[in-house]
Design a protein around this motif. Sequence first.
Motif, PDB file in Angstrom:
ATOM      1  N   HIS A   1       5.824   0.567   1.614  1.00  0.00           N
ATOM      2  CA  HIS A   1       7.229   0.858   1.367  1.00  0.00           C
ATOM      3  C   HIS A   1       8.084   0.457   2.569  1.00  0.00           C
ATOM      4  O   HIS A   1       7.566   0.153   3.646  1.00  0.00           O
ATOM      5  CB  HIS A   1       7.419   2.347   1.050  1.00  0.00           C
ATOM      6  CG  HIS A   1       6.814   3.263   2.062  1.00  0.00           C
ATOM      7  ND1 HIS A   1       5.524   3.746   1.948  1.00  0.00           N
ATOM      8  CD2 HIS A   1       7.297   3.794   3.214  1.00  0.00           C
ATOM      9  CE1 HIS A   1       5.249   4.535   2.976  1.00  0.00           C
ATOM     10  NE2 HIS A   1       6.305   4.574   3.756  1.00  0.00           N
ATOM     11  N   THR A   2       9.392   0.467   2.385  1.00  0.00           N
ATOM     12  CA  THR A   2      10.313   0.142   3.479  1.00  0.00           C
ATOM     13  C   THR A   2      10.804   1.422   4.135  1.00  0.00           C
ATOM     14  O   THR A   2      11.011   2.443   3.474  1.00  0.00           O
ATOM     15  CB  THR A   2      11.525  -0.658   2.990  1.00  0.00           C
ATOM     16  OG1 THR A   2      12.311   0.156   2.103  1.00  0.00           O
ATOM     17  CG2 THR A   2      11.095  -1.926   2.272  1.00  0.00           C
ATOM     18  N   THR A   3      10.982   1.346   5.453  1.00  0.00           N
ATOM     19  CA  THR A   3      11.473   2.493   6.218  1.00  0.00           C
ATOM     20  C   THR A   3      12.527   2.015   7.217  1.00  0.00           C
ATOM     21  O   THR A   3      12.184   1.366   8.210  1.00  0.00           O
ATOM     22  CB  THR A   3      10.334   3.175   6.989  1.00  0.00           C
ATOM     23  OG1 THR A   3       9.302   3.575   6.086  1.00  0.00           O
ATOM     24  CG2 THR A   3      10.855   4.410   7.722  1.00  0.00           C
ATOM     25  N   PRO A   4      13.805   2.283   6.963  1.00  0.00           N
ATOM     26  CA  PRO A   4      14.816   1.972   7.980  1.00  0.00           C
ATOM     27  C   PRO A   4      14.658   2.896   9.177  1.00  0.00           C
ATOM     28  O   PRO A   4      14.181   4.024   9.046  1.00  0.00           O
ATOM     29  CB  PRO A   4      16.142   2.219   7.253  1.00  0.00           C
ATOM     30  CG  PRO A   4      15.811   3.197   6.169  1.00  0.00           C
ATOM     31  CD  PRO A   4      14.387   2.930   5.780  1.00  0.00           C
TER      32      PRO A   4
ATOM     33  N   GLY B   1      17.702   1.263   2.257  1.00  0.00           N
ATOM     34  CA  GLY B   1      17.143   2.587   2.527  1.00  0.00           C
ATOM     35  C   GLY B   1      15.640   2.583   2.356  1.00  0.00           C
ATOM     36  O   GLY B   1      14.967   1.565   2.500  1.00  0.00           O
ATOM     37  N   LEU B   2      15.116   3.763   2.054  1.00  0.00           N
ATOM     38  CA  LEU B   2      13.682   3.928   1.827  1.00  0.00           C
ATOM     39  C   LEU B   2      13.358   3.508   0.396  1.00  0.00           C
ATOM     40  O   LEU B   2      13.930   4.047  -0.551  1.00  0.00           O
ATOM     41  CB  LEU B   2      13.297   5.396   2.036  1.00  0.00           C
ATOM     42  CG  LEU B   2      13.469   5.920   3.467  1.00  0.00           C
ATOM     43  CD1 LEU B   2      13.812   7.408   3.455  1.00  0.00           C
ATOM     44  CD2 LEU B   2      12.214   5.666   4.273  1.00  0.00           C
ATOM     45  N   VAL B   3      12.458   2.545   0.251  1.00  0.00           N
ATOM     46  CA  VAL B   3      12.076   2.049  -1.065  1.00  0.00           C
ATOM     47  C   VAL B   3      10.555   2.149  -1.192  1.00  0.00           C
ATOM     48  O   VAL B   3       9.823   1.503  -0.446  1.00  0.00           O
ATOM     49  CB  VAL B   3      12.526   0.593  -1.279  1.00  0.00           C
ATOM     50  CG1 VAL B   3      12.117   0.125  -2.677  1.00  0.00           C
ATOM     51  CG2 VAL B   3      14.033   0.453  -1.091  1.00  0.00           C
ATOM     52  N   TYR B   4      10.106   2.965  -2.143  1.00  0.00           N
ATOM     53  CA  TYR B   4       8.681   3.257  -2.325  1.00  0.00           C
ATOM     54  C   TYR B   4       8.236   2.803  -3.709  1.00  0.00           C
ATOM     55  O   TYR B   4       9.016   2.879  -4.674  1.00  0.00           O
ATOM     56  CB  TYR B   4       8.418   4.758  -2.243  1.00  0.00           C
ATOM     57  CG  TYR B   4       8.424   5.368  -0.869  1.00  0.00           C
ATOM     58  CD1 TYR B   4       7.285   6.006  -0.375  1.00  0.00           C
ATOM     59  CD2 TYR B   4       9.560   5.354  -0.070  1.00  0.00           C
ATOM     60  CE1 TYR B   4       7.276   6.602   0.877  1.00  0.00           C
ATOM     61  CE2 TYR B   4       9.562   5.942   1.187  1.00  0.00           C
ATOM     62  CZ  TYR B   4       8.417   6.565   1.661  1.00  0.00           C
ATOM     63  OH  TYR B   4       8.401   7.149   2.896  1.00  0.00           O
TER      64      TYR B   4
ATOM     65  N   GLY C   1       5.380  -0.960   5.340  1.00  0.00           N
ATOM     66  CA  GLY C   1       4.016  -0.449   5.448  1.00  0.00           C
ATOM     67  C   GLY C   1       4.022   1.011   5.030  1.00  0.00           C
ATOM     68  O   GLY C   1       4.939   1.462   4.346  1.00  0.00           O
ATOM     69  N   PRO C   2       3.042   1.767   5.452  1.00  0.00           N
ATOM     70  CA  PRO C   2       1.831   1.323   6.135  1.00  0.00           C
ATOM     71  C   PRO C   2       0.718   1.063   5.128  1.00  0.00           C
ATOM     72  O   PRO C   2       0.788   1.480   3.978  1.00  0.00           O
ATOM     73  CB  PRO C   2       1.475   2.521   7.000  1.00  0.00           C
ATOM     74  CG  PRO C   2       1.884   3.697   6.148  1.00  0.00           C
ATOM     75  CD  PRO C   2       3.097   3.247   5.373  1.00  0.00           C
ATOM     76  N   ASN C   3      -0.315   0.388   5.605  1.00  0.00           N
ATOM     77  CA  ASN C   3      -1.557   0.376   4.855  1.00  0.00           C
ATOM     78  C   ASN C   3      -2.313   1.664   5.178  1.00  0.00           C
ATOM     79  O   ASN C   3      -1.777   2.552   5.856  1.00  0.00           O
ATOM     80  CB  ASN C   3      -2.379  -0.863   5.210  1.00  0.00           C
ATOM     81  CG  ASN C   3      -2.658  -0.925   6.710  1.00  0.00           C
ATOM     82  OD1 ASN C   3      -2.111  -0.144   7.492  1.00  0.00           O
ATOM     83  ND2 ASN C   3      -3.501  -1.844   7.113  1.00  0.00           N
TER      84      ASN C   3
ATOM     85  N   ALA D   1       2.444  -9.269   2.267  1.00  0.00           N
ATOM     86  CA  ALA D   1       3.726  -9.710   1.723  1.00  0.00           C
ATOM     87  C   ALA D   1       3.649  -9.865   0.204  1.00  0.00           C
ATOM     88  O   ALA D   1       4.594  -9.515  -0.511  1.00  0.00           O
ATOM     89  CB  ALA D   1       4.133 -11.028   2.376  1.00  0.00           C
ATOM     90  N   ARG D   2       2.509 -10.360  -0.282  1.00  0.00           N
ATOM     91  CA  ARG D   2       2.356 -10.510  -1.733  1.00  0.00           C
ATOM     92  C   ARG D   2       2.419  -9.151  -2.427  1.00  0.00           C
ATOM     93  O   ARG D   2       3.057  -9.005  -3.480  1.00  0.00           O
ATOM     94  CB  ARG D   2       1.039 -11.207  -2.048  1.00  0.00           C
ATOM     95  CG  ARG D   2       0.881 -11.529  -3.534  1.00  0.00           C
ATOM     96  CD  ARG D   2      -0.353 -12.370  -3.782  1.00  0.00           C
ATOM     97  NE  ARG D   2      -1.576 -11.599  -3.618  1.00  0.00           N
ATOM     98  CZ  ARG D   2      -2.799 -12.115  -3.759  1.00  0.00           C
ATOM     99  NH1 ARG D   2      -2.943 -13.409  -4.028  1.00  0.00           N
ATOM    100  NH2 ARG D   2      -3.866 -11.353  -3.609  1.00  0.00           N
ATOM    101  N   GLU D   3       1.771  -8.143  -1.848  1.00  0.00           N
ATOM    102  CA  GLU D   3       1.836  -6.791  -2.408  1.00  0.00           C
ATOM    103  C   GLU D   3       3.263  -6.258  -2.382  1.00  0.00           C
ATOM    104  O   GLU D   3       3.736  -5.655  -3.355  1.00  0.00           O
ATOM    105  CB  GLU D   3       0.907  -5.865  -1.619  1.00  0.00           C
ATOM    106  CG  GLU D   3       0.990  -4.400  -2.006  1.00  0.00           C
ATOM    107  CD  GLU D   3       0.413  -4.100  -3.371  1.00  0.00           C
ATOM    108  OE1 GLU D   3       0.647  -2.985  -3.876  1.00  0.00           O
ATOM    109  OE2 GLU D   3      -0.269  -4.979  -3.940  1.00  0.00           O
ATOM    110  N   ALA D   4       3.967  -6.486  -1.283  1.00  0.00           N
ATOM    111  CA  ALA D   4       5.328  -5.960  -1.143  1.00  0.00           C
ATOM    112  C   ALA D   4       6.314  -6.662  -2.064  1.00  0.00           C
ATOM    113  O   ALA D   4       7.365  -6.096  -2.398  1.00  0.00           O
ATOM    114  CB  ALA D   4       5.783  -6.091   0.308  1.00  0.00           C
ATOM    115  N   ARG D   5       5.988  -7.896  -2.495  1.00  0.00           N
ATOM    116  CA  ARG D   5       6.922  -8.622  -3.377  1.00  0.00           C
ATOM    117  C   ARG D   5       7.037  -7.988  -4.756  1.00  0.00           C
ATOM    118  O   ARG D   5       7.941  -8.347  -5.519  1.00  0.00           O
ATOM    119  CB  ARG D   5       6.497 -10.100  -3.498  1.00  0.00           C
ATOM    120  CG  ARG D   5       6.999 -10.946  -2.343  1.00  0.00           C
ATOM    121  CD  ARG D   5       6.932 -12.434  -2.666  1.00  0.00           C
ATOM    122  NE  ARG D   5       5.570 -12.921  -2.746  1.00  0.00           N
ATOM    123  CZ  ARG D   5       4.865 -13.361  -1.710  1.00  0.00           C
ATOM    124  NH1 ARG D   5       5.415 -13.363  -0.488  1.00  0.00           N
ATOM    125  NH2 ARG D   5       3.636 -13.798  -1.875  1.00  0.00           N
TER     126      ARG D   5
END
Length: 415
Positions: free
Chosen positions: A259-262, A243-246, A271-273, A327-331
């Motif tokens: 964050h993730t957006t399905p 789902g949405l993960v912020y 994203g987004p930046n 990707a490093r930020e999102a990890r």
Amino acid sequence: MGEPRADVVVVGAGLLGLAAARALLRRRPGTRLVVLEAEDRIAAHQSGRSSGVVHRGLYYAPGSLKGRLCVSGAEALLRYCDERELPYRLCGKLVVATSEAELPRLEELHRRGRANGVPGLELVDRARLRELEPHVAGVRALYSPQTGIVDFVRVAEALARDVAAAGGEVLTGREVRGIARRRGGVVLETPAGEVEARHVVVCAGVRADRLAVLDGGSREPRIVPFRGDYWVLRGSARRLARGLVYPVPDPAFPFLGVHTTPRLDGSTWLGPNAVLALARDGYGRWSVRPRDLWDALSAPGFRRLARRHWRAGTAELARDWSRRLLAREARRLLPELRAADLAPGPAGIRAQALAPDGSLLDDFVFQGDEHVLHVRNAPSPGATSSLAIGEEIAATAQRAFGLGRDLSRPYGVGA
């Protein structure tokens, strides 16, 4: 000036302009109403390039217009989708604390959400987080099960059909290039000729400040456009988030973080930046319009904002150019994510109003008089709240224009 062509002209066929037009026609059936859109299609910019998230009101100050309209607007939007058989999915949203230091901010979001009446909101521990999102790392999270996703272009198309069915017109390719006051009304200059109206409602997004100036209004608050780029998770990487993960938002930077957006098509965006857009309608990194860039750089509010947040802004700019850094930020949230899992995705532009002191205007701003009403700031969650904001705009316009008694029914109910 002669007989006006329209009783009311709405400038802008995005979600807010169309929702306001629909609300005005429902309040006063028989109104001669025209919607003018600069592009060759409706929902061409913010409305059609949003993430598609149906927000629920976690972030906004209790009692603010923004908080109130987000909660009521989300309910109205979902009812409207049910009535019009438009697809949506309540995929749920997690705001995840990745360290103990973020817990006070997470608890404050919980307090705000409960005060705003967000349905089903709960704080969850690490075990429950792993149950909901097995591939997400965190110590605790705020879970909003009723947060969802929708296709806002299809919503806009349905609103345009409602406007037409109620007797209104939606005209594309009608950029407003001039606004002239004449006795008893307003004349709008467009490439296809002049359009005369008794009253005008301007919902122009990134051009809101410029049209206000054309109408003799103040340059402030100014619109500064921020571009946000998304990446798309490749192949099996889509399993990393259901789902949405912020992240918990950083109070030192006025955006929500990566964050993730399905999506309804089965894809997942990351994203987004948030970086300064070099053109108000430029969605590429190299899209530059000198006037737009000068307007942003010369705005006192932007210069103060840039000085205040230069470290965070520099990091955002670096991630905009580097898939590896993004990707490093999102990890922090998705430890298994690799740079190779990311494919370039779409981009959007957020029309953000800035005060001269460099603060981002966090609430909706309406300005006008008995002839013209300008919507000068309608940031996120503008799409989620569009039906509720449309009602607010219509009610404000009706009072300002002296259009008589309220003929409304509850928004989002019936045709």
